[in-house]
Design an enzyme around this catalytic site. Sequence first.
Site, PDB file in Angstrom:
ATOM      1  N   ASP A   1       0.832  -1.195   0.000  1.00  0.00           N
ATOM      2  CA  ASP A   1       0.000   0.000   0.000  1.00  0.00           C
ATOM      3  C   ASP A   1       0.874   1.255   0.000  1.00  0.00           C
ATOM      4  OD1 ASP A   1      -2.335   1.803   0.860  1.00  0.00           O
ATOM      5  OD2 ASP A   1      -3.280  -0.165   0.943  1.00  0.00           O
TER       6      ASP A   1
ATOM      7  N   ASP B   1      10.349  -0.505   1.504  1.00  0.00           N
ATOM      8  CA  ASP B   1       9.793   0.636   0.771  1.00  0.00           C
ATOM      9  C   ASP B   1      10.365   0.587  -0.643  1.00  0.00           C
ATOM     10  OD1 ASP B   1       9.200   3.089  -0.378  1.00  0.00           O
ATOM     11  OD2 ASP B   1       9.520   4.222   1.463  1.00  0.00           O
TER      12      ASP B   1
ATOM     13  N   ASP C   1      10.992   4.553  -2.231  1.00  0.00           N
ATOM     14  CA  ASP C   1      12.234   5.265  -1.939  1.00  0.00           C
ATOM     15  C   ASP C   1      13.445   4.346  -1.903  1.00  0.00           C
ATOM     16  OD1 ASP C   1      10.947   7.694  -1.797  1.00  0.00           O
ATOM     17  OD2 ASP C   1      10.557   7.538   0.352  1.00  0.00           O
TER      18      ASP C   1
ATOM     19  N   ASP D   1      14.254   1.896   0.304  1.00  0.00           N
ATOM     20  CA  ASP D   1      14.860   1.678   1.608  1.00  0.00           C
ATOM     21  C   ASP D   1      13.994   0.720   2.429  1.00  0.00           C
ATOM     22  OD1 ASP D   1      12.714   3.192   2.722  1.00  0.00           O
ATOM     23  OD2 ASP D   1      13.833   5.059   2.452  1.00  0.00           O
TER      24      ASP D   1
ATOM     25  N   THR E   1      12.135   1.596   5.182  1.00  0.00           N
ATOM     26  CA  THR E   1      11.264   2.371   6.075  1.00  0.00           C
ATOM     27  C   THR E   1       9.971   2.723   5.353  1.00  0.00           C
ATOM     28  OG1 THR E   1      13.261   3.318   7.077  1.00  0.00           O
ATOM     29  CG2 THR E   1      11.150   4.332   7.658  1.00  0.00           C
TER      30      THR E   1
ATOM     31  N   GLN F   1       7.273   4.161   5.755  1.00  0.00           N
ATOM     32  CA  GLN F   1       6.491   5.131   6.508  1.00  0.00           C
ATOM     33  C   GLN F   1       5.612   5.939   5.552  1.00  0.00           C
ATOM     34  OE1 GLN F   1       6.290   5.774   9.901  1.00  0.00           O
ATOM     35  NE2 GLN F   1       4.757   7.329   9.413  1.00  0.00           N
TER      36      GLN F   1
ATOM     37  N   HIS G   1      -3.880   5.983   3.927  1.00  0.00           N
ATOM     38  CA  HIS G   1      -4.610   4.856   3.344  1.00  0.00           C
ATOM     39  C   HIS G   1      -4.097   3.521   3.863  1.00  0.00           C
ATOM     40  CE1 HIS G   1      -5.952   2.032   0.175  1.00  0.00           C
ATOM     41  NE2 HIS G   1      -6.981   2.842   0.080  1.00  0.00           N
TER      42      HIS G   1
ATOM     43  N   ALA H   1      -8.507  -7.333  -8.955  1.00  0.00           N
ATOM     44  CA  ALA H   1      -9.743  -7.941  -8.458  1.00  0.00           C
ATOM     45  C   ALA H   1     -10.566  -8.537  -9.592  1.00  0.00           C
ATOM     46  CB  ALA H   1     -10.575  -6.907  -7.702  1.00  0.00           C
TER      47      ALA H   1
ATOM     48  N   SER I   1     -11.525  -0.253  -0.388  1.00  0.00           N
ATOM     49  CA  SER I   1     -10.230  -0.504   0.241  1.00  0.00           C
ATOM     50  C   SER I   1     -10.368  -0.963   1.679  1.00  0.00           C
ATOM     51  CB  SER I   1      -9.371   0.766   0.228  1.00  0.00           C
ATOM     52  OG  SER I   1      -8.793   0.995  -1.017  1.00  0.00           O
TER      53      SER I   1
END
Length: 417
Positions: A167, A189, A192, A194, A196, A198, A207, A299, A358
Amino acid sequence: MTRSPLRWTALAALTLLLAGCSTSLPPTTDASTPTSAGNTEVVRIALAADATQDQVATPGTQILAWHPEEGFALVVRPQSSGLSAQGGPKGEANANRFAPPEVQGSSVWAGGRTAWSGGNGSASWQKLTGNLKAASENQVSWKQIDLAGAWSHARKLGEGIKVAVIDTGIDLKHPAFLGNLAPASEWKDFVDGDSTPQEIKGTAYGHGTGVAGVILQIAPKATVLPIRVLRPDGSGDVSTVVQAMDWAMKKGARVINLSLGSDTPSPALNDMLALAASRQIVVVASSGNSGNEKITYPAGNAGIFVPSDYLVSVGSVNARDVKSSFSTYGYSLNLTAPGERIYTAMPDNGAGYWSGTSFAAPMVTGALALALGEGKTTMLTTLLYADGKDIDGVNSYALQSKLGTRLDLAAFLEDAF
């Protein structure tokens, strides 16, 4: 030695948006994903069981998934000749967009925390100091799906079951997730590049946090594996979702939640969905928020390219078991679940209400975690579909067949054991 490559191509930088988004967001580039929708492609290469990565390494090539044991690899490389600047032969470069169904054209996160405006509902932020376990604010939904009855059959509450949330990332320090996250060494992630995942403020802010919060209200002892594939505006790339699926399987996820979607199928993602099915890993995908019969991919793939035994499509109903006006539906829809004003976690140690398919999908993800936690491993989706309730307010069999059945947690868990 590799066999002669058998390949299909699809643009790697096709933009993904969470299921059902109607916004045309421009492609964005970052350091971890292929750049320019017009000059890269995802290629499937057939491999011998003893193939090595050096045999497919060429300048500019990035390996997304390496599975010689299954006879294939997925790579991103500079685009070959024969594709136009717009993408495939029919200009598919800009077609494959994934984002939260809740990220509509006018949707914004007002003030970072105060409201989810536009889209399918509003959310009032409030500070949360403890675990969300079956929040009383959702008592109507819990009664609707009989969560209490389900827990009487699933005493372990999902303990030992790892669920991947692919997500926008999550709020990694949120108190609702304390003790429920996979080891930090497993976080990823792919936006980015990495470890993290976040959440970062943008139109899709919160979300992933909300999705994870729903799962843990249903299965409060499950383990969440957070994987970020979507940028702050809700957009992402096919390549990142492929990598995330691969990562989730390698880290032992038993259920994968994809509250995201696209208008166009991806052969690369089909390969990963099929691989998950072969390993008895269930993927739960939201149907989209267009309100029409155009179920978003993946889906809409349930029962077509991938058996619905391991790919579950989920739509939304309201508290009266009537299809939500925004919920996309069709013959490939397997289940519905409550998806309107669902109280769940929000970033910055908060909580509030979300609406959209969602947030119906993670209810089904949580249901599967409960069953798996008790040791049930076979016929799970068959029981989910068979034990669901028909949706009210449907006057024709033809329409009912496009809505699936509504999740009934207690009946599912009772039959499972």
